[in-house]
Every structure is written in structure tokens, then in C-alpha cells.
Design a protein around this motif. Sequence first.
Motif: not given
Length: 342
Positions: A133-154
Amino acid sequence: MRILIATDAWHPQVNGVVRTLTMMADAARDLGVDVSFLTPQSFATVALPSYPDLRVAIPGPARIARLIADARPDNIHIATEGPIGLLVRRYCLKRGLPFTTSFHTRFPEYVSARSPIPESWVWRGLRRFHAASQAVMAATPALAEELRERGFSRVVLWPRGVDTDLFSPRQFDLGLPRPIFLSVGRVAVEKNLEAFLSLDLPGTKLVVGDGPARHELARKYPDAIFLGALQGEQLAQIYATADVFVFPSRTDTFGLVLLEALASGVPVAAFPVSGPKDVIGDAPVGVLSEDLGAACRAALAISPEQCRAFALNHTWESCARAFIDNIVHARRDSQHSTRTAA
């Protein structure tokens, strides 16, 4: 701009994903963006084995390709990781087309609650799904940070909105003993409703929603009132009659119902977990505690006016603008990367 959104979650399902997509699309059209949908309505469907109320599409690659060609989109967004999302992803990858995705549901926790499949396996599959994906959209800052920590990019932010005209304080009384503690959402094991229903609280417990656990929970907790699934004005009236909105889920990525309750002037009681923490933060509109019963009682003292004022800052127009901006920036970054590689 024409945006095609591919989603496995669609009407007649009643959930936050469907409401988010439909309300955001309406607001985006008001901004001059043409939004269309590729949904299960174009395919045969089957009921999920452990969740008969949910039906899953059985799409075919050729039909997917025809529907995308007919839509003539400038941009494709994949909202869910189901059969439709998988085939649209495959279509884009095969043709070298950029696309964006969004992360709505904590499937690893949901799957592990219903089967012996380890959460780590599901997270691995989700990372692979979203990796292109060119951008993975997350609803909240905490969810976005969790996804990054789990190896999701962009990973980028896509905040939610609420219809503050429909969901608003009003005079409506069901004639039930007060205080009224309300919970709205899918009645399923992953929503942790028993944490609410088992509480020793004064007044009345109301549950709005349907799902595979409804009949069992209604039998086990006869003092609670189960109203089934409601929408529109009926749902807004029930929100308005409540004194406290109880959100027992520990797994929701956002909880759109939180904003609907607050817009109705109803304070929130919830666990201090991602979702409620991101929506409410430090605002004096709810009580977050591991002692859910204490949170329910403390929330009774919160001003309805403060709740309403908080919700007025969350509009579907701002949600739509963020969605459109994410797609525009992702498209620009993709084109820049292509020119650089050339």
C-alpha cells in the motif's frame, strides 16, 4: 478526482466501518470528489461459519476487473482485508497500479477469540496485505504507532467524524429506572459485553446491537434490556435517553459509537485502552478505569454540555478532507518514486 473504495463490509451490516465509509463518502462528494464503492452487493455471498449474521462475498478476478474498469477510478482504496480486498489488491499489483489501504479491525484478537490460530500468524498476514500500500490509514495516533511497531510502513492518520445533527441532546424518555447505562455495538464475544452486563449498577442496562452472542447474553443477564440493531433517528433517541455510555471493548481500533454518544451529550465509561484513550484523551468527557463499575458511577457526574462541545470538533468533512489528502500525498509520493527510479 474519482476514488473507488473496495470493501468487504457493507450494508446491511451495521458497524463502524460501514458508517465511516458511507458518511465520509457523502462528505467527500460535497467537496467535489466522486467516490464509488466495490462491495459484496455485486457478488454471491456466504455466511461466516461462526458468525451467521455476517456474509462474505465470493468474488471472481474477471468480475473484479470489469467492475474496476467500469468505475474508471483515478485512485483505488482498499478498506478491508477480505476476499474483495484481496482480489482488488491482486488486480492492482498485477497491473502496477498504486493503491491505499486502511486498518479498521483488530482481526488478530478477533480470530484468536474464536479459534486456536495464534495472533502472530494473523498479524503476519496483515503486514503482508498492507505492505504494498502507498499509505496505510489508521484512525488514531496510538493505533498508527502500534502498526509501525508491528512492522507496517507508510502509516498515516485518518481521523473519524460524527453526525452532530442526528446525534444530539434531546428530550426523550423510555420510562425506565435511572440511571440508564447504554452500550451500542456488535453483540459478539470480542466486544467484551459481559464486563458491562456483569456489573452491579443501579438503574437500567440497555444494549443496542445484534450478533451471535445476543441470545445467550440475554438469557444469562435477564435484567438487561436488549433492543436489537437500531439506526438513524431510533438510535439517536436511545443515545439521548442514556445517562452513561459504557464501552467495554478492549480491542476496537476507534469506536465510532463513542463520538455518537458524546455528540448526544452522554459521558463515556470505558477501560483505559487504545480506542477510548485516543478518542477521549484527557478531556473531561469520560472516565477510563480498569474498574469499569467505578468508571460508570463516576461518569454520572460529567456535564452533558462538555460532552457535546467535545464532539462538535469532530466532523465528517474533516474526516473526508484527511482521507482525500492522504490519497493525494500517496499518489504524489508514488509518482516521485517512479521518476526517481527511472
